[in-house]
Design a protein around this motif. Structure first.
Motif, PDB file in Angstrom:
ATOM      1  N   SER A 139     -82.465  -8.568  24.973  1.00  0.00           N
ATOM      2  CA  SER A 139     -82.266 -10.344  25.371  1.00  0.00           C
ATOM      3  C   SER A 139     -81.177 -10.208  25.849  1.00  0.00           C
TER       4      SER A 139
ATOM      5  N   GLN B 126     -88.122 -16.417  21.360  1.00  0.00           N
ATOM      6  CA  GLN B 126     -87.373 -16.609  20.289  1.00  0.00           C
ATOM      7  C   GLN B 126     -85.699 -16.759  20.069  1.00  0.00           C
ATOM      8  N   ASP B 127     -84.669 -17.133  19.064  1.00  0.00           N
ATOM      9  CA  ASP B 127     -83.322 -17.527  19.400  1.00  0.00           C
ATOM     10  C   ASP B 127     -83.285 -16.411  18.224  1.00  0.00           C
ATOM     11  N   GLN B 128     -82.130 -15.929  18.499  1.00  0.00           N
ATOM     12  CA  GLN B 128     -81.231 -14.489  17.460  1.00  0.00           C
ATOM     13  C   GLN B 128     -80.301 -14.768  17.223  1.00  0.00           C
TER      14      GLN B 128
ATOM     15  N   LYS C  97     -77.897 -16.329  21.641  1.00  0.00           N
ATOM     16  CA  LYS C  97     -78.610 -15.592  21.923  1.00  0.00           C
ATOM     17  C   LYS C  97     -79.940 -15.722  21.725  1.00  0.00           C
TER      18      LYS C  97
ATOM     19  N   ALA D 256     -84.539 -13.753  22.729  1.00  0.00           N
ATOM     20  CA  ALA D 256     -85.333 -12.395  22.543  1.00  0.00           C
ATOM     21  C   ALA D 256     -85.260 -11.789  24.323  1.00  0.00           C
TER      22      ALA D 256
ATOM     23  N   GLU E  48     -77.355  -8.679  27.762  1.00  0.00           N
ATOM     24  CA  GLU E  48     -76.850  -8.469  26.171  1.00  0.00           C
ATOM     25  C   GLU E  48     -75.890  -7.462  25.944  1.00  0.00           C
TER      26      GLU E  48
ATOM     27  N   SER F 211     -77.305 -16.809  12.595  1.00  0.00           N
ATOM     28  CA  SER F 211     -78.206 -16.762  11.812  1.00  0.00           C
ATOM     29  C   SER F 211     -79.148 -17.444  11.147  1.00  0.00           C
TER      30      SER F 211
ATOM     31  N   ASN G 287     -73.221 -12.204  11.317  1.00  0.00           N
ATOM     32  CA  ASN G 287     -74.069 -10.791  10.891  1.00  0.00           C
ATOM     33  C   ASN G 287     -73.111  -9.002  10.189  1.00  0.00           C
TER      34      ASN G 287
END
Length: 295
Positions: free
Chosen positions: A2, A46-48, A109, A111, A145, A276, A290
């Motif tokens: 990422s 994809q957004d994370q 963030k 992918a 990342e 997220s 998170n």
């Protein structure tokens, strides 16, 4: 692998300030997460998760006797003459709105480990945020990342938005109140009262905003009249209500200082700042950080 994309100092004009039906001025976390999802689709990735850093908000309207009155705009066109004022056949009716100018930074963030800052800048220049026009942003950069601290240092100052549902639950239990009473009373506390009650000197700025939606009915594919649906007869649709949560604005500079403090491990894992979206249940769409924030 990422990567993190840093978009500093995004300035938005005439953004929607109403995060749900009864709340004005909450940080637009839902809009930010859906905006990141839009960017990810444009970039074929994809957004994370994202980190929202607040800089400024200018409410558009008037302030008198401690009361804010949002500025209103008249419609520019009419449809079948149905939106003209009932009292003046020559004047278009008002559509109730509440708008603001925003300045904020995003760390998103993605992918994919290969993102072009130039392509991302091109997408931003023709995008909108919370219904408002993006008029300016600073130089975009990307980081691997394991370089989240470096990414945050690109922004330097501002206030990171934290999930503080824990404050609401603790206040409700200690005061023996229902959730609504605890929510309204907690928001009314001043900084010194907050610090004293929770014995936490880091508490100074809490607020509320929309953090999700709960369906009020089963998904219906038979209801017509859905806006922007490609097929009116098979597009899933359901009425929903907003879920309002408690957040805190916390100094980015203080977080970065603590992240390198050997005696204070509370911010060593900066990924806990990422918001997220997910479906914890089939009928609830929710934004979540998170990890639980503890000081």
């Amino acid at each position: 692998m990422s990567c993190y994309a840093v978009i500093p100092r995004i300035r938005v004009q005439n953004a929607n300030m109403q995060t749900n039906g009864f709340l004005l001025g909450g940080v637009p976390l839902m809009a930010a997460n859906m905006f990141a999802h839009h960017l990810a689709r444009q970039l074929s990735t994809q957004d994370q998760g994202l980190i929202y850093i607040h800089h400024d908000l200018q409410r558009l309207g008037g302030q008198a006797y401690g009361r804010f009155t949002p500025a209103q705009r008249r419609g520019a066109v009419f449809i079948g003459k149905k939106d003209y004022s009932s009292k003046n056949k020559y004047a278009l009716s008002l559509q109730p709105t509440a708008s603001c100018h925003l300045e904020f930074s995003l760390v998103i963030k993605f992918a994919s480990s290969r993102l072009s800052p130039e392509k991302l800048a091109s997408i931003l220049s023709r995008s909108r945020f919370a219904g408002g026009q993006i008029v300016e942003f600073s130089k975009i950069s990307t980081h691997s990342e394991n370089e989240l601290e470096t990414a945050l240092k690109k922004i330097k100052t501002g206030f990171v938005v934290l999930d503080r549902q824990d404050l609401l639950i603790q206040y409700q239990q200690r005061k023996q109140l229902n959730r609504v009473q605890a929510f309204t009373q907690l928001l009314a506390l001043k900084s010194e009262q907050l610090r004293t009650f929770f014995a936490d000197q880091s508490l100074s700025w809490i607020s509320a905003t929309c953090l999700g939606y709960a369906l009020l009915e089963p998904v219906n594919e038979q209801r017509a009249g859905i806006r922007q649906a490609q097929d009116q007869h098979i597009t899933p649709h359901a009425y929903a209500e907003p879920l309002t949560g408690m957040v805190q604005y916390f100094s980015l500079g203080e977080i970065l200082r603590r992240s390198t403090d050997a005696e204070d491990s509370s911010w060593h894992d900066l990924e806990q700042l990422l918001w997220s979206y997910h479906w914890p249940y089939d009928d609830i769409f929710l934004l979540k950080q998170n990890h639980a924030i503890t000081h």
